[in-house]
Design an enzyme around this catalytic site. Structure first.
Site, PDB file in Angstrom:
ATOM      1  N   TYR A 158      -5.848 -34.691  68.129  1.00  0.00           N
ATOM      2  CA  TYR A 158      -6.790 -35.962  68.485  1.00  0.00           C
ATOM      3  C   TYR A 158      -7.316 -35.738  70.000  1.00  0.00           C
ATOM      4  CZ  TYR A 158      -6.478 -37.693  63.437  1.00  0.00           C
ATOM      5  OH  TYR A 158      -6.361 -37.701  62.250  1.00  0.00           O
ATOM      6  N   TYR A 194      -2.660 -30.513  60.404  1.00  0.00           N
ATOM      7  CA  TYR A 194      -1.904 -30.736  61.947  1.00  0.00           C
ATOM      8  C   TYR A 194      -0.515 -31.171  61.765  1.00  0.00           C
ATOM      9  CZ  TYR A 194      -3.317 -35.745  61.612  1.00  0.00           C
ATOM     10  OH  TYR A 194      -3.540 -37.224  61.353  1.00  0.00           O
ATOM     11  N   ARG A 215       0.471 -32.583  58.178  1.00  0.00           N
ATOM     12  CA  ARG A 215      -0.319 -33.477  57.227  1.00  0.00           C
ATOM     13  C   ARG A 215      -1.555 -32.781  56.857  1.00  0.00           C
ATOM     14  NH1 ARG A 215      -2.813 -38.877  58.037  1.00  0.00           N
ATOM     15  NH2 ARG A 215      -2.153 -38.712  55.773  1.00  0.00           N
ATOM     16  N   HIS A 218      -8.057 -33.913  57.164  1.00  0.00           N
ATOM     17  CA  HIS A 218      -8.672 -35.156  56.621  1.00  0.00           C
ATOM     18  C   HIS A 218      -9.472 -35.732  57.737  1.00  0.00           C
ATOM     19  CE1 HIS A 218      -4.986 -36.529  58.665  1.00  0.00           C
ATOM     20  NE2 HIS A 218      -5.623 -37.369  59.112  1.00  0.00           N
ATOM     21  N   HIS A 220     -10.775 -39.722  59.001  1.00  0.00           N
ATOM     22  CA  HIS A 220     -10.385 -40.966  58.714  1.00  0.00           C
ATOM     23  C   HIS A 220     -11.816 -41.853  58.924  1.00  0.00           C
ATOM     24  CE1 HIS A 220      -5.999 -41.197  60.188  1.00  0.00           C
ATOM     25  NE2 HIS A 220      -6.521 -40.039  60.630  1.00  0.00           N
TER      26      HIS A 220
HETATM   27 FE   LIG Z   1      -5.163 -38.144  61.034  1.00  0.00          FE
END
Ligand SMILES: [Fe+2]
Length: 304
Positions: A158, A194, A215, A218, A220
């Site tokens: 991120y 990730y 994970r 996706h 958010h």
């Molecule tokens: Fe996430």
């Protein structure tokens, strides 16, 4: 001087909270004591194990900074975050399913015009067009609703995890306001699966118990419409290899979207498309109710 055996001790500790003025606090503390004491009794916890647990929790706290929340991560990988979500959203009545907020929400995002490319500096990711709509349970469009979106880049990080975040500002992160038809749309890149951060005690635990740290890919979404319960959710990318083993247990079937690979020369808003590109289409159904949108877990970049 009272002498307690192991069960009398539990009763005495529970009793010690009897005068707590707030009944909810009293209930929470007494139930916590019950569960913790049960755990110690069931496991015959040794001094070494107790000491390890104290050290682990100490290091978990020490790993937390203004931009790192190791306790949320611990809650996530132990399934507690999703359990709190589950007990608070038992009846969805056709509304879109919820999932974890995650540690990378940094607060209200900057409002951008529909169609904006939210990852303009990413030159390696495959381009994706996201088109969406926000409605009530009967499909009536909800106009003027703020929708925050955020996702990882194609390198699995991120923007807020990157050392130059304070300088470069947000990337793959924005707020859109739904139009009269409840619609919003934007350009970005196709996110990838990730790993959660593994350089702390949580990573140490994940490795010791032979779990993986991934994970599934996706995006958010946080949809906050007045008169409706705030919707905190993800849209997952169909086909991701980690959909069945998300390290934070956040996947629900309804939240997995088929992403179309397209070669059309124009994107849905009529502007030129790089070829090939991907199309994500998803509608959010809001449940009537009250509530305030969740606060960010981190203290970074208040204006991000
Ligand atoms: Fe996430």
């Amino acid at each position: 001087m009272p002498q307690f055996n192991d069960t009398e001790l539990t009763a005495a500790v529970i009793e010690s909270f009897e005068k707590t003025p707030d009944p909810r606090v009293k209930f929470l503390m007494q139930e916590l004591v019950k569960s913790l004491h049960d755990y110690v009794r069931k496991t015959d916890l040794t001094f070494d194990e107790w000491g390890y647990a104290i050290d682990f929790l100490t290091r978990t706290g020490q790993k937390c900074t203004a931009s790192r929340q190791e306790f949320i991560l611990l809650s996530d990988v132990l399934g507690v975050s999703m359990l709190v979500d589950a007990v608070n959203h038992r009846e969805r009545e056709g509304a879109t399913e919820t999932t974890v907020l995650g540690p990378f929400y940094v607060g209200e995002h900057k409002v951008l015009p529909h169609g904006t490319d939210v990852s303009p500096h990413n030159v390696t990711g495959e381009r994706m067009f996201v088109q969406s709509r926000v409605t009530d349970l009967k499909g009536k469009p909800l106009a003027g609703v703020p929708v925050d979106i955020w996702h990882a880049d194609d390198d699995g990080h991120y923007d807020s995890q990157k050392p130059d975040y304070e300088v470069t500002g947000p990337s793959s992160r924005a707020r859109f306001i739904t139009d009269a038809d409840g619609r919003f749309f934007f350009r970005t890149i196709l996110p990838c699966s990730y790993p959660i951060p593994t350089d702390g005690p949580v990573g140490e635990m994940i490795r010791q118990v032979r779990r993986h740290e991934m994970r599934p890919a996706h995006v958010h979404f946080l949809v906050a419409a007045p008169g409706y319960e705030p919707l905190v959710t993800h849209v997952f990318i169909e086909g991701d290899e980690y959909l069945d083993s998300d390290v934070v247990f956040g996947v629900k079937d309804e939240l997995v979207a088929k992403i179309e690979k397209r070669t059309d020369a124009l994107m849905p808003d009529g502007k030129p498309a790089p070829a090939p590109w991907h199309l994500m289409s998803y509608e959010f159904r809001m449940k009537p109710g009250k509530g305030t949108a969740p606060k960010p877990m981190l203290a970074v970049a208040e204006d991000a």
